[in-house]
Scaffold this active site. Structure first.
Site, short mmCIF file in Angstrom:
data_model
loop_
_atom_site.label_atom_id
_atom_site.label_comp_id
_atom_site.label_asym_id
_atom_site.label_seq_id
_atom_site.Cartn_x
_atom_site.Cartn_y
_atom_site.Cartn_z
N SER A 36 0.85 -1.18 0.00
CA SER A 36 0.00 0.00 0.00
C SER A 36 0.89 1.24 0.00
O SER A 36 1.87 1.31 0.76
CB SER A 36 -0.91 0.00 1.24
OG SER A 36 -1.69 1.18 1.28
N PHE A 116 -5.10 -0.81 -16.29
CA PHE A 116 -6.09 -0.27 -17.22
C PHE A 116 -7.34 -1.13 -17.15
O PHE A 116 -7.29 -2.35 -17.35
CB PHE A 116 -5.56 -0.25 -18.66
CG PHE A 116 -6.52 0.40 -19.62
CD1 PHE A 116 -6.62 1.78 -19.69
CD2 PHE A 116 -7.33 -0.37 -20.44
CE1 PHE A 116 -7.51 2.38 -20.56
CE2 PHE A 116 -8.23 0.22 -21.31
CZ PHE A 116 -8.32 1.61 -21.38
N LEU A 224 7.36 11.53 -35.34
CA LEU A 224 8.74 11.27 -34.94
C LEU A 224 9.13 12.02 -33.68
O LEU A 224 10.31 12.28 -33.43
CB LEU A 224 9.69 11.66 -36.08
CG LEU A 224 9.39 11.08 -37.46
CD1 LEU A 224 10.29 11.70 -38.51
CD2 LEU A 224 9.54 9.56 -37.45
N GLY A 225 8.16 12.40 -32.86
CA GLY A 225 8.46 13.15 -31.65
C GLY A 225 9.04 14.51 -31.97
O GLY A 225 8.52 15.26 -32.80
N GLY A 256 0.24 13.26 -29.73
CA GLY A 256 -0.04 12.59 -30.99
C GLY A 256 -1.50 12.70 -31.41
O GLY A 256 -1.81 12.81 -32.60
N ASP A 257 -2.39 12.67 -30.43
CA ASP A 257 -3.82 12.80 -30.74
C ASP A 257 -4.14 14.21 -31.25
O ASP A 257 -4.94 14.38 -32.18
CB ASP A 257 -4.65 12.49 -29.51
CG ASP A 257 -4.43 11.06 -29.01
OD1 ASP A 257 -4.04 10.21 -29.82
OD2 ASP A 257 -4.65 10.82 -27.80
#
Length: 340
Positions: A36, A116, A224-225, A256-257
């Site tokens: 925890s 996730f 490519l960043g 990227g989005d």
């Protein structure tokens, strides 16, 4: 122009632990772990690839149609999306599951423990495009972004059957898809989006060479960043569009989005692929300098200034009318543009 963006809708719960995870791991006692951590910070952010792209398109005036599955906790998020110009009427709201959720704790050394939860996203496979077309009319472009794999395949098959141009953006789902599935997603999309690592993984997953992939898509766009974007088309030399510089890198998540939203808007306005990539790179800087994938404030005049500074007056002149006017009014017909 009607652009439907299919894919994930999610929320991120991000916590910070001021200590080190490794200090609580005992050598010889790793077979049974019950740990925890006291987190002193919590950030809850709106996310999901499809929602991120849709918000960018909405802020540019394209009124995108979001197609995906969310949970019973979606009401506040839905209101936010609508306020940002996104049509959410084709989002399926689950009665039994929560919206997909990413829960991550980061320690003082940037180690992470994350989970996730797919949640309602697993129901996306039940969503068809025909009801959406019945509601709004013919679609000019469908973006098949990361989602429940069965949903990605279904939307691809529907686009082919209905003759709708589509953009393939398999992204992080590439690692979870088999060869036949990835090949099916690449059944002649008009656009293909990857980052540099994914462009290599895509070839490994399909067993196809770069030229074979190029033979199945009109335009292959690879981010490519910090090095910008590479645009490839069969029979032509690759074009590299440099990134916009001079912006503080605060949070790369969602950059990227944002790029994809700008690129898609540029194509909707019938610009060349290179000009669309320049717009995408400029829009991406707003996400880069802001914490959270959708928390940036878009000022179109500033966006145009960044285009001019990075790419010259010719680029800003080409984008001035759609950016400073009504983006939707400038987007007529198909996203195919001039194929440039």
């Amino acid at each position: 122009m009607r652009i439907a963006v299919t894919g994930s809708i999610a929320t991120d719960h991000l916590m910070a632990f001021q200590g080190r995870f490794t200090d609580q791991l005992l050598t010889g006692s790793l077979e049974k772990v019950s740990l925890s951590f006291l987190a002193e910070e919590l950030e809850i952010r709106r996310g999901g690839v499809a929602a991120n792209i849709a918000v960018g398109l909405g802020r540019l005036g394209l009124a995108p149609l979001l197609v995906g599955a969310a949970g019973s906790d979606f009401a506040d998020y839905q209101l936010w999306l609508k306020q940002n110009g996104v049509d959410t009427d084709s989002v399926t709201v689950s009665t039994t599951r929560h919206t997909a959720r990413f829960v991550c704790t980061t320690d003082s050394e940037q180690n992470q423990i994350a989970t996730f939860y797919t949640g309602a996203m697993s129901e996306a496979r039940e969503i068809g495009l025909r009801p959406l077309i019945g509601r709004v009319g013919r679609l000019d472009m469908v973006v098949v972004a990361p989602n429940d794999p069965a949903a990605m395949l279904r939307h691809t098959q529907e686009c082919i059957a209905l003759g709708i141009p589509f953009a393939a953006d398999p992204s992080q789902q590439l690692a979870h898809l088999g060869r036949s599935d990835v090949r099916e997603l690449l059944d002649h999309p008009q656009l293909l989006f990857t980052n540099e690592y994914e462009s290599v993984l895509l070839q490994e997953r399909t067993g196809w060479t770069e030229q074979q992939v190029l033979g199945r898509t009109d335009v292959w766009v690879t981010t490519l960043g910090a090095d910008g974007v590479r645009i490839r088309r069969a029979g032509r030399r690759p074009v590299t569009v440099p990134a916009v510089t001079g912006v503080p890198a605060v949070d790369p998540t969602g950059v990227g989005d944002a790029f994809r939203a700008g690129f898609l808007a540029g194509r909707a306005w019938h610009t060349s692929a290179e000009r669309a990539a320049q717009l995408g790179c400029a829009l991406a800087t707003f996400a880069l300098e802001t914490v959270g994938t959708q928390e940036y404030t878009l000022d179109r005049t500033t966006l145009l200034e960044r285009v001019r500074h990075a790419y010259g007056p010719g680029a800003s002149d080409d984008l001035a009318v759609p950016l400073l006017g009504d983006g939707e009014d400038a987007a007529h017909g198909s996203a195919a543009g001039d194929g440039g």
